[in-house]
Design an enzyme around this catalytic site. Sequence first.
Site, mmCIF file in Angstrom:
data_model
loop_
_atom_site.group_PDB
_atom_site.id
_atom_site.type_symbol
_atom_site.label_atom_id
_atom_site.label_comp_id
_atom_site.label_asym_id
_atom_site.label_seq_id
_atom_site.Cartn_x
_atom_site.Cartn_y
_atom_site.Cartn_z
ATOM 1 N N HIS A 1 -7.083 52.950 74.755
ATOM 2 C CA HIS A 1 -6.752 51.973 75.593
ATOM 3 C C HIS A 1 -5.927 50.642 74.950
ATOM 4 O O HIS A 1 -6.448 49.988 74.366
ATOM 5 C CB HIS A 1 -7.777 51.664 76.648
ATOM 6 C CG HIS A 1 -8.424 52.657 77.311
ATOM 7 N ND1 HIS A 1 -8.134 52.937 78.674
ATOM 8 C CD2 HIS A 1 -9.647 53.356 77.094
ATOM 9 C CE1 HIS A 1 -8.951 53.957 78.976
ATOM 10 N NE2 HIS A 1 -9.895 54.189 77.945
ATOM 11 N N ARG B 1 -3.728 49.071 76.773
ATOM 12 C CA ARG B 1 -3.733 47.946 77.869
ATOM 13 C C ARG B 1 -2.296 47.436 78.001
ATOM 14 O O ARG B 1 -1.760 46.358 78.557
ATOM 15 C CB ARG B 1 -4.471 46.651 77.340
ATOM 16 C CG ARG B 1 -5.941 46.928 77.168
ATOM 17 C CD ARG B 1 -6.646 47.460 78.080
ATOM 18 N NE ARG B 1 -8.249 47.570 77.908
ATOM 19 C CZ ARG B 1 -9.008 48.223 78.502
ATOM 20 N NH1 ARG B 1 -8.676 48.951 79.450
ATOM 21 N NH2 ARG B 1 -10.143 48.192 78.279
ATOM 22 N N HIS C 1 -15.916 61.255 76.546
ATOM 23 C CA HIS C 1 -17.093 60.476 76.173
ATOM 24 C C HIS C 1 -18.372 60.923 76.840
ATOM 25 O O HIS C 1 -18.886 60.066 77.622
ATOM 26 C CB HIS C 1 -16.801 59.161 76.534
ATOM 27 C CG HIS C 1 -16.164 58.759 77.920
ATOM 28 N ND1 HIS C 1 -16.604 59.259 79.201
ATOM 29 C CD2 HIS C 1 -15.068 57.729 77.995
ATOM 30 C CE1 HIS C 1 -15.631 58.813 80.103
ATOM 31 N NE2 HIS C 1 -14.850 57.948 79.519
ATOM 32 N N ASP D 1 -12.395 55.907 72.265
ATOM 33 C CA ASP D 1 -12.477 55.357 73.505
ATOM 34 C C ASP D 1 -12.394 53.754 73.302
ATOM 35 O O ASP D 1 -12.819 53.003 73.883
ATOM 36 C CB ASP D 1 -13.457 55.498 74.621
ATOM 37 C CG ASP D 1 -13.498 55.043 75.902
ATOM 38 O OD1 ASP D 1 -12.482 54.684 76.658
ATOM 39 O OD2 ASP D 1 -14.628 54.899 76.419
ATOM 40 N N HIS E 1 -11.413 43.878 75.489
ATOM 41 C CA HIS E 1 -11.326 43.060 76.408
ATOM 42 C C HIS E 1 -11.615 41.695 75.906
ATOM 43 O O HIS E 1 -11.877 41.669 74.540
ATOM 44 C CB HIS E 1 -12.712 43.159 77.370
ATOM 45 C CG HIS E 1 -12.782 44.613 78.050
ATOM 46 N ND1 HIS E 1 -11.858 44.687 79.148
ATOM 47 C CD2 HIS E 1 -13.536 45.474 77.679
ATOM 48 C CE1 HIS E 1 -12.060 45.751 79.689
ATOM 49 N NE2 HIS E 1 -12.966 46.532 79.138
#
Length: 419
Positions: free
Chosen positions: A62, A64, A231, A304, A308
Amino acid sequence: MLLIQNGYMIDPKSGREGKLDILTEGARILRIGKGLEKPEGCEVIDAEGLLAAPGLVDVHVHFRDPGFPEKEDIFTGAAAAARGGFTTVVMMANTKPPIDNPGTLACVLEKGRGTGIHVLSCANVTAGMQGKELTAMEELAEAGAAGFTDDGVPLLDEGLVRRAMERTAKLDTVISFHEEDPGLIDNNGINRGKASEFFGIGGSPREAEIRLVERDLKLALETGAKINIQHISTRESVKLVRRARAQGSNIHAEATPHHFTLTESAAIQYGSLAKMNPPLREEEDRLAIIRGLVDGTIDIIATDHAPHTAQEKERPITEAPSGIIGLETALALGITQLVERGYLTMGQLLRLMSTNPANLYRLDAGYLAEGGPADIILIDSAAEFVPEGYVSKSSNTPFTGWRLRGKVVKTIAGGVVLP
């Protein structure tokens, strides 16, 4: 031209290994052999004491971008990938806006071309990730989508899932599944059991994963679709995949380093830094995942990578977002947890982290051979290091401060040594 001398080469695709030199020209490998002569003007890297391996391939990241640049963008995500030895990554499509149309897909792929590594992207299965209407899969595949997934949001409509599988089977592409039934979950990211009891919340029961894994394996066998169970976190799911793989060759599954390393006790110890979907579960689940990697039931290791901000992760456990970063620690965790402990050889680990994921997406990657891509990493497998000072914009991981073995010394993508 680039000449890598004196390294111990491992090609997990062919099984060839030994002390061999590698000569590259442009973006391809020109020659592999012993005692290769240095061409005039050629750059030389002395790899004495190092392993030379194919660049790693991560089919679940990811970045983002678009939508959340404060967490990560394609350039910082790619830099983190290179630091961890990944020369090819496949981005997930749960961005804002989601990657559900050729225009957005073209934008992210164009950015990826400026990173120095190979950045690919999946497209969404459903429009707006709403789980109601399929995207224009044929147009997205034509526009360069590596595969399809609504990762981050489980697909609940069985009829829609069947139609999606039928479409991807015709396109001969991959569809990947985030397997968690939200109807069974009260406060996701924490296992229902010892961890949820500690926090006084409902948590995520193992049945939430098992139910959807069972459904999608059945549909895959009926439609012939090539699927990837993402996952994986429970021992029951591992058994279901093992059984399905015995019946059909298009069944694939991935495990993350955090799921083969940690249990729900880590959520108690590290709080939101060890909160992810699906959650960390019990020791028996962790060991079942390792057994699945050993016997080939689980054929891919993927990070994965889910960045954040620190502010987000500092919220109360029920409000903090799920996910951890993983690109800069994945290989070292594989070496430390799987190779050093005798579960896998280095070649087997590299196959799980390069050859197999490349094969799933039919990528020209994950191997070392004359004429093949000059995507090469040099690894000091004996070196210890402590994860810190991440290249990623984010640092949300429980592995900061751990002592891990196996450090990527150089990453070469397309024949270019990356910073």
